[in-house]
Design a protein around this motif. Structure first.
Motif, PDB file in Angstrom:
ATOM      1  N   MET A 206       0.862  -1.169   0.000  1.00 62.79           N
ATOM      2  CA  MET A 206       0.000   0.000   0.000  1.00 62.79           C
ATOM      3  C   MET A 206       0.902   1.224   0.000  1.00 62.79           C
ATOM      4  SD  MET A 206      -3.404  -0.780   2.298  1.00 62.79           S
ATOM      5  CE  MET A 206      -2.671  -1.397   3.806  1.00 62.79           C
ATOM      6  N   ALA A 207       0.445   2.266  -0.684  1.00 64.93           N
ATOM      7  CA  ALA A 207       1.268   3.463  -0.821  1.00 64.93           C
ATOM      8  C   ALA A 207       0.388   4.689  -0.975  1.00 64.93           C
ATOM      9  CB  ALA A 207       2.188   3.343  -2.039  1.00 64.93           C
ATOM     10  N   TYR A 208       0.897   5.815  -0.507  1.00 65.55           N
ATOM     11  CA  TYR A 208       0.283   7.102  -0.800  1.00 65.55           C
ATOM     12  C   TYR A 208       0.940   7.661  -2.049  1.00 65.55           C
ATOM     13  CZ  TYR A 208      -2.339   7.454   3.555  1.00 65.55           C
ATOM     14  OH  TYR A 208      -3.244   7.247   4.567  1.00 65.55           O
ATOM     15  N   VAL A 209       0.115   8.043  -3.029  1.00 62.57           N
ATOM     16  CA  VAL A 209       0.632   8.647  -4.252  1.00 62.57           C
ATOM     17  C   VAL A 209      -0.128   9.939  -4.528  1.00 62.57           C
ATOM     18  CG1 VAL A 209       1.308   6.427  -5.245  1.00 62.57           C
ATOM     19  CG2 VAL A 209      -0.942   7.366  -5.764  1.00 62.57           C
ATOM     20  N   ASP A 210       0.517  10.838  -5.253  1.00 61.48           N
ATOM     21  CA  ASP A 210      -0.125  12.100  -5.614  1.00 61.48           C
ATOM     22  C   ASP A 210      -1.367  11.820  -6.458  1.00 61.48           C
ATOM     23  OD1 ASP A 210       2.010  13.315  -4.367  1.00 61.48           O
ATOM     24  OD2 ASP A 210       3.086  13.725  -6.235  1.00 61.48           O
ATOM     25  N   CYS A 211      -2.435  12.550  -6.174  1.00 62.81           N
ATOM     26  CA  CYS A 211      -3.691  12.329  -6.893  1.00 62.81           C
ATOM     27  C   CYS A 211      -3.599  12.673  -8.372  1.00 62.81           C
ATOM     28  CB  CYS A 211      -4.813  13.138  -6.236  1.00 62.81           C
ATOM     29  SG  CYS A 211      -5.353  12.456  -4.656  1.00 62.81           S
ATOM     30  N   THR A 212      -2.629  13.501  -8.741  1.00 63.20           N
ATOM     31  CA  THR A 212      -2.495  13.914 -10.137  1.00 63.20           C
ATOM     32  C   THR A 212      -1.749  12.892 -10.990  1.00 63.20           C
ATOM     33  OG1 THR A 212      -0.478  15.115  -9.563  1.00 63.20           O
ATOM     34  CG2 THR A 212      -2.537  16.347  -9.512  1.00 63.20           C
ATOM     35  N   VAL A 213      -1.207  11.862 -10.363  1.00 60.18           N
ATOM     36  CA  VAL A 213      -0.362  10.911 -11.074  1.00 60.18           C
ATOM     37  C   VAL A 213      -1.204   9.934 -11.876  1.00 60.18           C
ATOM     38  CG1 VAL A 213       1.199   8.963 -10.762  1.00 60.18           C
ATOM     39  CG2 VAL A 213       1.569  11.069  -9.495  1.00 60.18           C
ATOM     40  N   SER A 214      -0.743   9.629 -13.075  1.00 59.95           N
ATOM     41  CA  SER A 214      -1.357   8.594 -13.907  1.00 59.95           C
ATOM     42  C   SER A 214      -0.251   7.915 -14.700  1.00 59.95           C
ATOM     43  CB  SER A 214      -2.404   9.206 -14.858  1.00 59.95           C
ATOM     44  OG  SER A 214      -1.803  10.146 -15.723  1.00 59.95           O
ATOM     45  N   GLY A 215      -0.608   6.821 -15.344  1.00 59.42           N
ATOM     46  CA  GLY A 215       0.379   6.114 -16.149  1.00 59.42           C
ATOM     47  C   GLY A 215       1.163   5.089 -15.355  1.00 59.42           C
ATOM     48  N   GLU A 216       2.254   4.602 -15.951  1.00 60.28           N
ATOM     49  CA  GLU A 216       3.062   3.551 -15.352  1.00 60.28           C
ATOM     50  C   GLU A 216       3.774   4.058 -14.097  1.00 60.28           C
ATOM     51  OE1 GLU A 216       3.600   0.278 -16.495  1.00 60.28           O
ATOM     52  OE2 GLU A 216       1.935   0.645 -17.869  1.00 60.28           O
ATOM     53  N   LEU A 217       3.813   3.203 -13.063  1.00 61.46           N
ATOM     54  CA  LEU A 217       4.529   3.539 -11.831  1.00 61.46           C
ATOM     55  C   LEU A 217       5.527   2.443 -11.500  1.00 61.46           C
ATOM     56  CD1 LEU A 217       1.666   4.850  -9.479  1.00 61.46           C
ATOM     57  CD2 LEU A 217       3.209   6.182 -10.953  1.00 61.46           C
ATOM     58  N   ALA A 218       6.489   2.814 -10.674  1.00 59.74           N
ATOM     59  CA  ALA A 218       7.483   1.862 -10.200  1.00 59.74           C
ATOM     60  C   ALA A 218       7.829   2.216  -8.762  1.00 59.74           C
ATOM     61  CB  ALA A 218       8.733   1.891 -11.081  1.00 59.74           C
ATOM     62  N   VAL A 219       8.465   1.275  -8.084  1.00 59.16           N
ATOM     63  CA  VAL A 219       8.958   1.516  -6.734  1.00 59.16           C
ATOM     64  C   VAL A 219      10.469   1.414  -6.760  1.00 59.16           C
ATOM     65  CG1 VAL A 219       9.009   0.676  -4.358  1.00 59.16           C
ATOM     66  CG2 VAL A 219       6.856   0.695  -5.629  1.00 59.16           C
ATOM     67  N   ASP A 220      11.128   2.381  -6.149  1.00 61.35           N
ATOM     68  CA  ASP A 220      12.581   2.378  -6.058  1.00 61.35           C
ATOM     69  C   ASP A 220      12.986   1.407  -4.951  1.00 61.35           C
ATOM     70  OD1 ASP A 220      15.277   2.859  -5.632  1.00 61.35           O
ATOM     71  OD2 ASP A 220      15.119   4.992  -6.044  1.00 61.35           O
ATOM     72  N   VAL A 221      13.380   0.195  -5.354  1.00 64.75           N
ATOM     73  CA  VAL A 221      13.797  -0.828  -4.402  1.00 64.75           C
ATOM     74  C   VAL A 221      15.315  -0.866  -4.377  1.00 64.75           C
ATOM     75  CG1 VAL A 221      13.670  -3.272  -3.775  1.00 64.75           C
ATOM     76  CG2 VAL A 221      11.706  -2.150  -4.850  1.00 64.75           C
ATOM     77  N   ARG A 222      15.884  -0.150  -3.426  1.00 68.12           N
ATOM     78  CA  ARG A 222      17.334  -0.102  -3.250  1.00 68.12           C
ATOM     79  C   ARG A 222      18.052   0.310  -4.522  1.00 68.12           C
ATOM     80  NH1 ARG A 222      18.005  -5.656   0.369  1.00 68.12           N
ATOM     81  NH2 ARG A 222      16.692  -4.954   2.110  1.00 68.12           N
ATOM     82  N   GLY A 223      17.546   1.387  -5.129  1.00 67.61           N
ATOM     83  CA  GLY A 223      18.204   1.956  -6.290  1.00 67.61           C
ATOM     84  C   GLY A 223      17.767   1.374  -7.613  1.00 67.61           C
ATOM     85  N   ARG A 224      16.893   0.404  -7.594  1.00 68.73           N
ATOM     86  CA  ARG A 224      16.414  -0.208  -8.839  1.00 68.73           C
ATOM     87  C   ARG A 224      14.913   0.010  -8.952  1.00 68.73           C
ATOM     88  NH1 ARG A 224      17.149  -6.581 -10.513  1.00 68.73           N
ATOM     89  NH2 ARG A 224      15.702  -6.598 -12.296  1.00 68.73           N
ATOM     90  N   GLN A 225      14.455   0.500 -10.083  1.00 69.93           N
ATOM     91  CA  GLN A 225      13.038   0.756 -10.280  1.00 69.93           C
ATOM     92  C   GLN A 225      12.321  -0.539 -10.665  1.00 69.93           C
ATOM     93  OE1 GLN A 225      12.069   4.060 -12.806  1.00 69.93           O
ATOM     94  NE2 GLN A 225      13.534   5.434 -11.817  1.00 69.93           N
ATOM     95  N   GLU A 226      11.430  -0.975  -9.759  1.00 70.42           N
ATOM     96  CA  GLU A 226      10.669  -2.195  -9.981  1.00 70.42           C
ATOM     97  C   GLU A 226       9.256  -1.820 -10.411  1.00 70.42           C
ATOM     98  OE1 GLU A 226      11.753  -5.225  -9.856  1.00 70.42           O
ATOM     99  OE2 GLU A 226      13.729  -4.922  -8.950  1.00 70.42           O
ATOM    100  N   PRO A 227       8.827  -2.199 -11.614  1.00 72.31           N
ATOM    101  CA  PRO A 227       7.482  -1.838 -12.092  1.00 72.31           C
ATOM    102  C   PRO A 227       6.393  -2.444 -11.200  1.00 72.31           C
ATOM    103  CG  PRO A 227       8.864  -2.641 -13.893  1.00 72.31           C
ATOM    104  CD  PRO A 227       9.594  -2.953 -12.629  1.00 72.31           C
TER     105      PRO A 227
END
Length: 374
Positions: free
Chosen positions: A341-362
């Motif tokens: 679960m995460a809080y994200v900006d309401c204006t955000v759309s499109g593809e997201l990723a999480v920065d897992v120790r310097g690597r962007q995981e889709p």
């Protein structure tokens, strides 16, 4: 039921002053991994947290929740005092019913999420998270001062044992004459369980059917042993409880809920009863927020890979722009994928990723909950 953060509990060594629950010796006998959690030595796991998790989803798990706080409000003005102190409308609640609610600061920030049970016309029991019990007690005592109500901390009097899972009703029926099929979700009754007096609540924090049993602290070991002796009942620790509630999309204080977060930001504006008679603490701020869309929203994330997003990890857009933060995350035993679960900006759309120790995981954004029992 509400509960505190367990994600980092394994890294917290027991403190010399940590308190124990009435079931401490039982946990030691079972070989539990005990950790300092909210000032108590609590079982993180007994053997395999994944096996404990799956037992709750398929059969029944047994939890010690005796670290939770039980605060009573008694008197003719108890209902009115709670209406003023909390965001919910508690005074019309029928005897034998329960309600999920919150206690907020004047600025709308959540001090704790609670379950309130009405035990009699003039008696309410407020169950608070262990880490916040002292804050809730102090706030309730202060806010109830102008009402004909007495606030009493009875946390030390009670042990709290939860039996959760699809087999919970059938198992509990072996030990009580209480009409369990008639006990609806978020209801409570008093009866004997295994020969001891108990308050039997159909509540829980796992996403499964189940019961929470409030008993005299002196009766806890006897009742635990009787329930645990039933074939298929598996003792379960804090780790399993955390992954169960995460799959069920249930907020955790210290993660999704904090003093800097309002109910509306957490997507829980429904618990704020702005139309109830009279004033309540935080009403002015919360009423204003109800008219203004929050700048962030709580979402579910499912990782496409195998690396689990964890609390505090940054959520980013496809071009690497930070747009949010993970509040809870773990591998899901039920889904077989990492979830968060995460809080994200309401204006955000499109593809997201999480920065897992310097690597962007889709990740894929999904509606909550991740899991809902059939």
């Amino acid at each position: 039921m509400p509960a505190e953060n367990t994600e980092n509990a394994a890294a917290t060594p027991p403190a010399p002053q940590a308190r124990t629950t009435p079931l401490y010796d039982v946990h030691r006998e079972l070989g539990a991994n005990l950790v300092d959690f909210a000032g108590y030595l609590m079982p993180l796991r007994y053997a395999s947290e994944t096996a404990e998790h799956r037992a709750v989803r398929t059969g029944a798990g047994l939890f010690d929740l005796s670290h939770m706080g039980e605060i009573f409000l008694d008197g003719p003005g108890a209902g009115a005092a709670l209406d003023y102190a909390l965001v919910g409308n508690l005074s019309p609640m029928a005897v034998g019913k329960a309600r999920y609610t919150m206690i907020c600061a004047p600025d709308g920030g959540v001090l704790d999420d609670l379950i309130v049970y009405r035990l009699a016309d003039e008696t309410f029991m407020v169950v608070a998270n262990a880490a916040n019990a002292a804050v809730v007690l102090e706030a309730l005592a202060e806010r109830a001062a102008g009402f004909d109500a007495r606030v009493t901390d009875r946390s030390a009097d009670y042990a709290l044992i939860a039996l959760q899972g699809p087999e919970a009703q059938g198992i509990l029926a072996r030990f009580t004459a209480a009409p369990l099929p008639d006990l609806k979700y978020y209801a409570i009754t008093a009866d004997e369980v295994g020969g001891v007096d108990a308050l039997i609540a159909r509540t829980g924090y796992t996403g499964e059917d189940g019961f929470e049993l409030f008993v005299d602290a002196a009766d806890a070991v006897r009742l635990w042993r009787e329930l645990a002796a039933v074939e298929g009942v598996v003792p379960a620790g804090l780790s399993a409880r955390d992954t169960l509630r995460l799959e069920a999309g249930m907020p955790l204080y210290g993660n999704e809920l904090t003093a800097e977060t309002t109910p509306y930001e957490a997507g829980l504006g429904r618990v704020v009863k702005l139309d109830k008679p009279g004033d309540f603490v935080g009403k002015a701020t919360l009423a204003a927020q109800a008219q203004t869309p929050p700048g962030r929203r709580l979402v579910g994330l499912v990782a496409r890979g195998r690396r689990a997003p964890r609390k505090g990890y940054e959520v980013v857009t496809s071009d690497g722009t930070p747009c949010g933060v993970v509040t809870s995350g773990a591998p899901s035993p039920t889904l077989g994928k990492p979830i968060a679960m995460a809080y994200v900006d309401c204006t955000v759309s499109g593809e997201l990723a999480v920065d897992v120790r310097g690597r962007q995981e889709p990740v894929d954004v999904v509606d909550l909950p991740f899991y809902k029992r059939s």
